[in-house]
Write a protein that holds these residues in place. Structure first.
Motif, short mmCIF file in Angstrom:
data_model
loop_
_atom_site.label_atom_id
_atom_site.label_comp_id
_atom_site.label_asym_id
_atom_site.label_seq_id
_atom_site.Cartn_x
_atom_site.Cartn_y
_atom_site.Cartn_z
N LEU A 142 0.87 -1.17 0.00
CA LEU A 142 0.00 0.00 0.00
C LEU A 142 0.91 1.23 0.00
CD1 LEU A 142 -2.61 -1.24 2.63
CD2 LEU A 142 -2.94 -1.08 0.15
N PRO A 143 1.39 1.65 -1.17
CA PRO A 143 2.40 2.71 -1.25
C PRO A 143 1.83 4.12 -1.27
CG PRO A 143 1.99 1.84 -3.43
CD PRO A 143 1.09 1.07 -2.49
N THR A 169 0.91 -0.73 10.65
CA THR A 169 1.40 0.65 10.73
C THR A 169 2.70 0.81 9.96
OG1 THR A 169 0.34 0.94 12.90
CG2 THR A 169 2.07 2.51 12.31
N ARG A 170 3.60 -0.16 10.09
CA ARG A 170 4.85 -0.11 9.33
C ARG A 170 4.57 -0.06 7.83
NH1 ARG A 170 6.28 -4.34 12.93
NH2 ARG A 170 7.61 -3.60 14.63
N MET A 171 3.71 -0.97 7.36
CA MET A 171 3.42 -1.02 5.93
C MET A 171 2.77 0.26 5.43
SD MET A 171 2.11 -4.88 4.95
CE MET A 171 1.84 -4.35 3.24
N LEU A 172 1.82 0.79 6.20
CA LEU A 172 1.07 1.96 5.76
C LEU A 172 1.91 3.23 5.77
CD1 LEU A 172 -2.25 1.18 7.63
CD2 LEU A 172 -2.01 1.36 5.15
N LEU A 173 2.76 3.39 6.77
CA LEU A 173 3.54 4.63 6.89
C LEU A 173 4.88 4.56 6.18
CD1 LEU A 173 2.84 5.79 10.56
CD2 LEU A 173 1.86 6.65 8.43
N ASP A 174 5.33 3.37 5.86
CA ASP A 174 6.57 3.23 5.09
C ASP A 174 6.27 3.17 3.60
OD1 ASP A 174 8.48 0.79 3.83
OD2 ASP A 174 9.56 2.39 4.87
N GLY A 175 5.23 2.44 3.24
CA GLY A 175 4.82 2.36 1.85
C GLY A 175 5.56 1.33 1.03
#
Length: 574
Positions: A142-143, A169-175
């Motif tokens: 999810l970039p 949270t890591r995936m969403l805010l890191d992209g």
């Protein structure tokens, strides 16, 4: 049995299970355009009445590359003329379609055959199960944060419910995307398999699984530790730490706070109320000019830049061989695409500015700081900002007509974005010289650098001074922000002067060149976009030095209809 749709091909098996292949005609990738959404809604209507199960896959090499960014740009433009209710109705359409898909009374499985980003992963999350090709590449993600957006079709609500709050949270805010193996470990996938087995694996899952999403069962609850975390006083700080934003000026990027809010406010609710909260926050986000800046410059115009360079230079010359004589490291992409040979055998010789000898097939790499004063002679200058490996865009002056096409071809082979200018000293030199002058004239050099850091401009200075430490804690005080905004707009005025004097003709490509050629901050959308924001009072020009403020106020940029913008969001304030 076949059911015709424009963007989706449906084949129904003998046992009533349908295999729907997303396959947009005339496009290399599937994206969620409004036409695709209409077809998906039609598929859901048909499936609910006629199918015993449904597999969703792709007829292309990738699954779905995301939402149509042109559509997202039109979303951002709605802030000039639409109210919140109208905006939410349009923005939430895809999310509501995904929720209808999720609520189908038959099993629905995503068969992910390749890249699934943004809306592509979101539609897979809305299915009841997921199988994916087993390849080592990171293809699931999810970039949206990288474009200043949030996953606005339920992604911020489904992802933490599948893999837990911290990982989500890591995936969403890191992209950054993850591999299928990582997704399987997280619990995001039900299985991985070889490409040739994908559809059979998905059909097998459909025929054995119970329909419905886990959170629609009466006995399902969000993990207690996740609820405790989002309700704790330290939730925002923890989220910023998890997403890698602790040392960055996250307030310059409104999507960061929006995602944190979606997680914190939505996870404590049921899925439907959580999605409604996400969509309300998405409307607020799309009312911020930073979103449009990043979508336009960092995706739409960045993607269009190579084509525009080809159009401006005529058809790019074919370059099959190159002799790399520069002291800069040889770009890996160039070495893969073009044969490296001795100078006497090469179509093109790439040399540094101080080593050129005037050969007719020379392309000269030159430092953008001050090197714009040099003339190409019989060769073609490709200007870059001190470190070729550190930038993504190259400035190509149209001075050596015979080599312009080859320069564009070499830039593309390097994996760099080519932007053509008309000479006259160069855009990058003008902007960087402004930055240098600001530092030289600053009474307090440390305070000046703190100002650059406060608006994410320090990386541009590092191109001129590689020893500069850009990892220092960010200073977002009013004094630092004022200094940083002054520096940004000094550089922007220098860029605008280049536009006015004809050094470059294309304002949109100027913005791309600045962002990707010298790390002008992405949140601004580039110097011309920033000046347009200043004119619409979306940045606080009251803190500018008087002489600079007068220059900014004297500029007329007929880029957007700012008069209809009733709720200006101050992206930077003093």
């Amino acid at each position: 049995m076949n059911v015709p749709m424009k963007n989706i091909q449906l084949q129904v098996q003998e046992d009533g299970v349908g295999v729907a292949s997303l396959d947009m005609p005339g496009r290399p990738f599937n994206v969620f355009s409004e036409d695709m959404m209409a077809d998906l809604a039609e598929l859901i209507d048909y499936a609910s009445e006629n199918l015993q199960g449904l597999v969703i896959t792709s007829g292309k090499s990738a699954f779905v590359a995301g939402a149509d960014l042109g559509m997202i740009k039109s979303f951002a433009d709605m802030r000039f003329h639409a109210g919140a209710v109208e905006m939410k109705q349009r923005f939430s359409n895809l999310g509501r379609i995904f929720r209808r898909l999720e609520r189908l009374p038959i099993p629905v499985v995503a068969a992910i055959n390749g890249l699934a980003l943004g809306g592509g992963l979101e539609v897979a999350l809305a299915c009841h199960g997921r199988v994916c090709v087993d390849i080592p590449a990171p293809i699931l993600g999810l970039p949206e944060i990288q474009l200043g957006l949030l996953p606005g079709a339920g992604g911020t609500q489904r992802l933490p419910r599948y893999i837990g709050l911290q990982a989500a949270t890591r995936m969403l805010l890191d992209g950054a995307p993850i591999t299928p193996a990582e997704a399987l470990q997280y619990g995001l996938l039900d299985g991985v398999c070889q490409p040739q087995d994908l559809i059979e694996e998905a059909l097998g899952l459909v025929r054995t699984m119970t329909p419905g999403a886990r959170w629609d069962r009466d006995d399902w609850r969000v993990a207690e530790q996740d609820i405790a975390l989002v309700q704790s006083p330290g939730w925002q700080d923890e989220a910023l730490h998890l997403g890698g934003w602790s040392e960055r000026c996250h307030d310059l990027y409104p999507a960061v706070d929006a995602i944190v809010r979606c997680l914190g406010e939505g996870l404590v609710l049921g899925i439907d109320d959580g999605c409604e909260r996400e969509w309300d926050i998405f409307v607020e986000l799309m009312s911020d000019p930073v979103v449009a800046n990043m979508v336009v410059t960092c995706f739409l115009n960045k993607t269009a830049a190579p084509k525009r360079a080809l159009q401006a230079s005529g058809a790019a010359d074919k370059v099959s061989s190159c002799s790399w004589q520069s002291r800069q490291p040889l770009p890996k992409g160039l070495a893969r695409k073009v044969q490296m040979v001795d100078p006497e055998l090469a179509d093109v010789i790439v040399v540094d500015a101080d080593d050129r000898n005037g050969a007719a097939n020379e392309i000269v790499l030159s430092d953008a700081c001050g090197a714009g004063q040099a003339q190409a002679g019989s060769g073609q200058l490709v200007l870059f900002a001190a470190q070729l490996a550190a930038v993504e865009a190259l400035e190509i002056p149209q001075q050596g007509d015979a080599l312009i096409g080859r320069a564009v071809a070499i830039a593309n082979a390097m994996g760099k974005i080519p932007v053509l200018v008309n000479g006259g000293g160069g855009v990058l030199s003008a902007m960087l010289n402004s930055l240098v002058s600001g530092r030289e004239n600053a009474v307090d050099k440390d305070e000046y650098l703190a100002g650059l850091a406060s608006v994410e401009l320090l990386q541009s200075m590092q191109l001129l001074d590689p020893a500069l430490d850009t990892a220092a804690p960010r200073n977002s005080s009013a004094r630092a922000r004022s200094a940083g905004l002054n520096a940004l707009l000094e550089m922007s005025v220098a860029a605008y002067d280049c536009l006015q004097s004809g050094v470059i003709d294309d304002a949109e490509m100027l913005d791309v060149l600045a962002v990707y050629g010298i790390h002008f901050p992405k949140w601004t959308g580039g110097p011309i976009a920033l000046l347009a924001m200043a004119q619409r009072a979306e940045v606080d020009v009251g803190s500018l030095r008087e002489e600079l403020r007068k220059k900014v106020e004297a500029i007329e940029l007929p880029l957007k209809n700012w008069a209809a913008y009733n709720s200006p969001a101050l992206a930077v304030s003093g």
